[in-house]
Structure formats: C-alpha cells, structure tokens
Design an enzyme around this catalytic site. Sequence first.
Site, PDB file in Angstrom:
ATOM      1  N   SER A   1       0.763  -0.830   0.206  1.00  0.00           N
ATOM      2  CA  SER A   1       0.056   0.347  -0.008  1.00  0.00           C
ATOM      3  C   SER A   1       1.113   1.635  -0.164  1.00  0.00           C
ATOM      4  CB  SER A   1      -0.966  -0.016   1.443  1.00  0.00           C
ATOM      5  OG  SER A   1      -1.938   0.373   1.139  1.00  0.00           O
TER       6      SER A   1
ATOM      7  N   ASP B   1      -8.045  -4.928  -6.613  1.00  0.00           N
ATOM      8  CA  ASP B   1      -7.678  -4.100  -5.798  1.00  0.00           C
ATOM      9  C   ASP B   1      -7.241  -2.487  -6.180  1.00  0.00           C
ATOM     10  OD1 ASP B   1      -6.453  -1.533  -4.238  1.00  0.00           O
ATOM     11  OD2 ASP B   1      -4.083  -2.688  -4.924  1.00  0.00           O
TER      12      ASP B   1
ATOM     13  N   HIS C   1      -6.072  -6.071  -2.545  1.00  0.00           N
ATOM     14  CA  HIS C   1      -4.955  -5.463  -2.201  1.00  0.00           C
ATOM     15  C   HIS C   1      -3.761  -5.952  -1.089  1.00  0.00           C
ATOM     16  CE1 HIS C   1      -3.418  -1.276  -1.411  1.00  0.00           C
ATOM     17  NE2 HIS C   1      -3.142  -1.645   0.176  1.00  0.00           N
TER      18      HIS C   1
END
Length: 506
Positions: free
Chosen positions: A180, A450, A475
């Site tokens: 991330s 994602d 993700h």
Amino acid sequence: MTVQKYNIWYTFGFLTMSILVFQESSAWRMFHLGRARGGNLGVPRSDDGGPLPNALWFDQTLDHFDHLDVRTWSQRYFVNDTFWERGGPVFLMIGGEGPANAMWMKTGSWIDYARSHKALCFLLEHRYYGKSHPTPDLKVKNLRWLSSEQALADLASFITAMNEVYSVPAGTRWVAFGGSYPGSLAAWLRAKYPHLVHASVSTSGPLLAKADFKEYYDVVWDSLASQSPECVSTLVAATSQIEALTRTKKGLSELQTLFKLCEPLNTTSNNKIDELDLAAFFETLAGNLAGIVQYSGDNREFEGAKGVNITIPVACSVLQNSSLGAPVRRVATLNSLLLTAYNTSCLDYTYKSTIQQLRDYSWSAAVAEGGRQWMWQTCTEFGFYQTSSGKPDLLGNYFPLEYFVRQCADVFGPRYNGTLLQHAIDQTNIEYGGLAVDTSRVVFVHGSVDPWHALGITHTLLPKCPAIYIKGTAHCANMYPAAPSDLPQLKAARKMIDSLLTQWLS
C-alpha cells in the site's frame, strides 16, 4: 546512539488510545479516504502460537532537513534474527499508515523469503503512527514533520544505525518490502537511497499523486461486475431508490431504520437535506462497499465480532438476493452485515461528526490510530481522493473533489485549500517521478481487483523493474501467508518474486 529505549509517556498514551478506540468503535468510520481503520495492511494469519518479538526503540531525528534542529524522539521497531546467517541479506519491512504489527515478524511471504535467503528482518513503524509519536500531540503545528520525505529519511537513518548495531558485514545487501503506501515508500527508498537499499518489493503502491482519483470507483465497478452484472445493477437501482426516499419525511425515517444511522438525515428550514450530510451518507456507503472490494480474499486475519470475512462473492450474493426485497433493502442488508462484522452498533456518517472527530489532535483520540494523520498526508502530499466523478451511477455523484478539499480546510484550516493541494501534489510527483520513477531492482506487484492499481505500475516499463499484475487478487494479497485457496496466478506471483530476489541477491 541509543537504539533500545522505553518511555512511560508513550506507554500511557498508547494505553489510553487503545481504550478510547474500543469505546468509540461504534462512532468512527470503518473505511475512510481509501484506508481501513487500523491501516491498509492487515494482520497476517498465523498457526504459530509462539511469542511475538518485543518492541525496541530507536532514537530518531525529528527533522532530517534542518541540521540546526537536533531534537530526537523514540521510534518503534521489531527484529527477527532467527534465520540470519552472516553473509545473508537484511530485509526491511516498512511500516505505513497504521500501527506496526509484530505478527508480520513471524509470518507472511517475506518471512518465507527470509527463511530461504537466511535474512535478518526488521520492521520499522512509520513516524506518527502506532506508538511512534514524535510530538506531544497532533496539532497542525506539530504535523509539519509528517511527510513521506521525512519517513524515507527515517528509514535511511535506521539502516545506517542497524548496520552498526548488528555489526552487519560490509557489502551486505538490504531489501525493502512494503504494501500500500509503504509499497510506494519501498520504491522511492530504492530510488532515493540506492547506496543503502539494493532492491525493493513494492506491493500495491500508488506512485502517482493525484487529487481526483476517480479511477478508483471504475475498478470497484469492474471488480463487482466481473462477479455479476446484476451486482452492479442492484447498486444503480438502489441509488435511485435512496434518492427518492430522501425527498419525503417518511422516506428519511425509513432510511434511518434501514441503514441504522447514528443520527437521522434531517431537513433544514427550507425542507431540504443538508448537502454535506447527504454527500457524507453516500460517500460512507460507497467507501464501505469499496473496502469490501479492496480487501476481497486477501488472506488477512479477520477479527470481526462474527468472524465474517465479507468478500466480493459474499457482497454480491446479498445484492442479488431478491428475497431480501427491493435493491435499497439489499444494500441496507449488506450495510447491516458490515456493522455486525465490525462490532459497530450504528452507521456514523454525518459530515459534522466526521470533521469533529478528525479535528481531535490528542493521541488518545479514536482518529489517532491513523485517521487524522492519513488525512494530513492526503491534504499535503498525495490527494488520492476517491471521488464519485468516475462512476456517478454507482452510488450517486455526491462526493466530487470539492467535497474532499473542503474537508481539508475544515479539519486543518482555510489555508489547506485546493490551490495548496494541487501545489503539494505537483511537488510530490516532481520529487518521486510519478509513474516515470527512475530506478532499478524494484518489482512492482498489483492485483487487478485492487482499486489502487490504477495509480501504480502494472506493466513493465523499465528493464530492471519488472511488474507483476495478478488477475483476480486484491490489495497486498501476495504479502499474506499462502493458503490452499490461493489462485494459481497468486502462487505464481510469490514464486516470481522469490526468483527475482534470488537473482538480485546472488
């Protein structure tokens, strides 16, 4: 240099924060600005019941770019040296927009790589998150040192110190890992400090700063539609029905009951709903739906009250179930399922309550788990605002870019306006290069489900920076421990990453 330190003030502050977060869990949002409560990287599953490593503390510089400022603070980190053989590499997991979790020191794909490559492992918590508190509180004047640039300098300082503390042999290669926002940091760390970091694994990292991230809901739409076109058509129909209900007092009362609102959708003196509350209501519904998509089947440990991991198939099974009634009732049922799963009694959505909570600058506030800090970074560096502009049919076009820009000003002050935001975004892309980042030995990993992949590198652009685009995964899915249910392409991606590490470390 002191590297192990314990401070009673930090202990008390975090204990207080934990208690208040538990007490206020029914009030704070589950998913805000593309970030889950607690951070975007969840807790990995582990079958090992053994003890977790203890937290260690590192004396970190407050401002790396003002050499007249010699103040320091205590930054938390964890270490796992059980696999390390001298001559082996050093692996560094980068902490992000939430507390660092020691469970990552004993499980996850990077630990599998560390075991095979005989690596020494560190996890460094990001400044201002978790227990790493550089300042007494989160007032605007004290947030000036919260930036990705300072965080990268933290990592560089940490690497230099750990080489000395652990007597790491000269020439030992460091590899950075992140998922991330830390996935972005992993790539930028390699680009900015190539003499310290030999290679990086950048997972689900958005590299292009952008104010109007309208593509986010494009991916949400496509991910749901790939499961079932009826899943999306139900949402479109439900939006029209919700809009119709907002036009009458009876309808407003029905919405409060259906969606278990903490506060009713009230009308003003001219019999109109407050536009900001209406926007906040739709943005909350959309955000929680997007959270399901973003984390669908990512193998994290799910700690909800009922242990229900709500994935895309689960959500679509609810939305397609005509026995539940009209589309609006199916969306409300999905909302109730989320509330139950996260042990939340009602849906907190009002604009006023959101702003009031985000204005709280105490470390004991519920938003100090990362909500206020992440909003600061979006307002002063990245944007990343998941607006309704791209797919207005999904859940209404009620939260355009202007809605989020107003939040910045209402939380941090009038100077944090659209002009400042765009200037900050331009500077971020100049600093790091956006999608044209110039580096080597970085593997960019993204999942097609994602939504964040829309701001990342999904196809190989540089010969020495391969991209792995995993169809059907969410993700940071490749970072979690392997599971029998993993898709073949996810298994293949983990093997490809290990192969690249072998090549780069040989």
